[in-house]
Design a protein around this motif. Structure first.
Motif, short mmCIF file in Angstrom:
data_model
loop_
_atom_site.label_atom_id
_atom_site.label_comp_id
_atom_site.label_asym_id
_atom_site.label_seq_id
_atom_site.Cartn_x
_atom_site.Cartn_y
_atom_site.Cartn_z
N ASN A 253 0.82 -1.22 0.00
CA ASN A 253 0.00 0.00 0.00
C ASN A 253 0.85 1.27 0.00
OD1 ASN A 253 -2.29 -1.61 0.09
ND2 ASN A 253 -2.59 -1.34 2.29
N GLU A 254 1.96 1.23 0.71
CA GLU A 254 2.77 2.44 0.88
C GLU A 254 3.87 2.62 -0.16
OE1 GLU A 254 4.31 2.58 4.87
OE2 GLU A 254 2.30 2.48 5.75
N THR B 246 4.15 0.75 -3.37
CA THR B 246 3.91 0.35 -4.75
C THR B 246 2.60 0.92 -5.26
OG1 THR B 246 2.70 -1.70 -4.22
CG2 THR B 246 5.11 -1.86 -4.36
N THR B 247 2.49 0.93 -6.57
CA THR B 247 1.27 1.35 -7.23
C THR B 247 1.14 0.51 -8.50
OG1 THR B 247 0.05 3.30 -8.01
CG2 THR B 247 2.38 3.22 -8.55
N PRO B 248 -0.08 0.26 -8.96
CA PRO B 248 -0.24 -0.51 -10.20
C PRO B 248 0.43 0.18 -11.38
CG PRO B 248 -2.33 -0.34 -9.04
CD PRO B 248 -1.37 0.59 -8.35
N ASP B 249 0.94 -0.62 -12.29
CA ASP B 249 1.57 -0.09 -13.50
C ASP B 249 0.82 -0.64 -14.72
OD1 ASP B 249 3.25 1.09 -15.33
OD2 ASP B 249 4.80 -0.44 -15.15
N LEU C 101 3.40 -4.04 -10.80
CA LEU C 101 3.56 -2.93 -9.86
C LEU C 101 4.79 -2.10 -10.22
CD1 LEU C 101 3.03 -4.93 -6.56
CD2 LEU C 101 1.36 -3.46 -7.69
N THR D 238 6.84 3.60 -5.59
CA THR D 238 6.42 4.97 -5.31
C THR D 238 6.79 5.32 -3.87
OG1 THR D 238 4.57 6.52 -5.48
CG2 THR D 238 4.07 4.36 -4.56
#
Length: 85
Positions: free
Chosen positions: A11-12, A14-17, A66, A69
């Motif tokens: 959650n902190e 990574t973000t979807p790619d 992912l 970030t």
């Protein structure tokens, strides 16, 4: 360590790619996790425990989908490529 520890990392840090341009492979994903854990004052779990935690969170580390970030991303990049600093 419970899956929630690893879910917090996801959650902190990574973000979807959706584009697929910057997807993290297994080594980079683990390195990002190590940076995240150290920034939180935690002892990173060994690679095998990390892989099991990612599996429990539904992440295929070979094709994570992912990208990195946040502060852990900056820490990981600077410690991986010291010439950038």
């Amino acid at each position: 360590m419970s899956a929630s520890h690893f879910q917090q990392f996801l959650n902190e840090a990574t973000t979807p790619d959706p584009s697929g341009d910057s997807r993290l492979g297994p080594d980079c994903l683990y390195g990002l996790y190590v940076s995240w854990a150290e920034l939180h004052g935690l002892t990173p779990k060994p690679d095998q425990a990390f892989r099991a935690g990612m599996l429990r969170c539904g992440v295929d580390i070979r094709d994570s989908g992912l990208r990195m970030t946040g502060p852990a991303a900056a820490d990981y990049i600077l410690s991986s490529y010291p010439a950038v600093a």
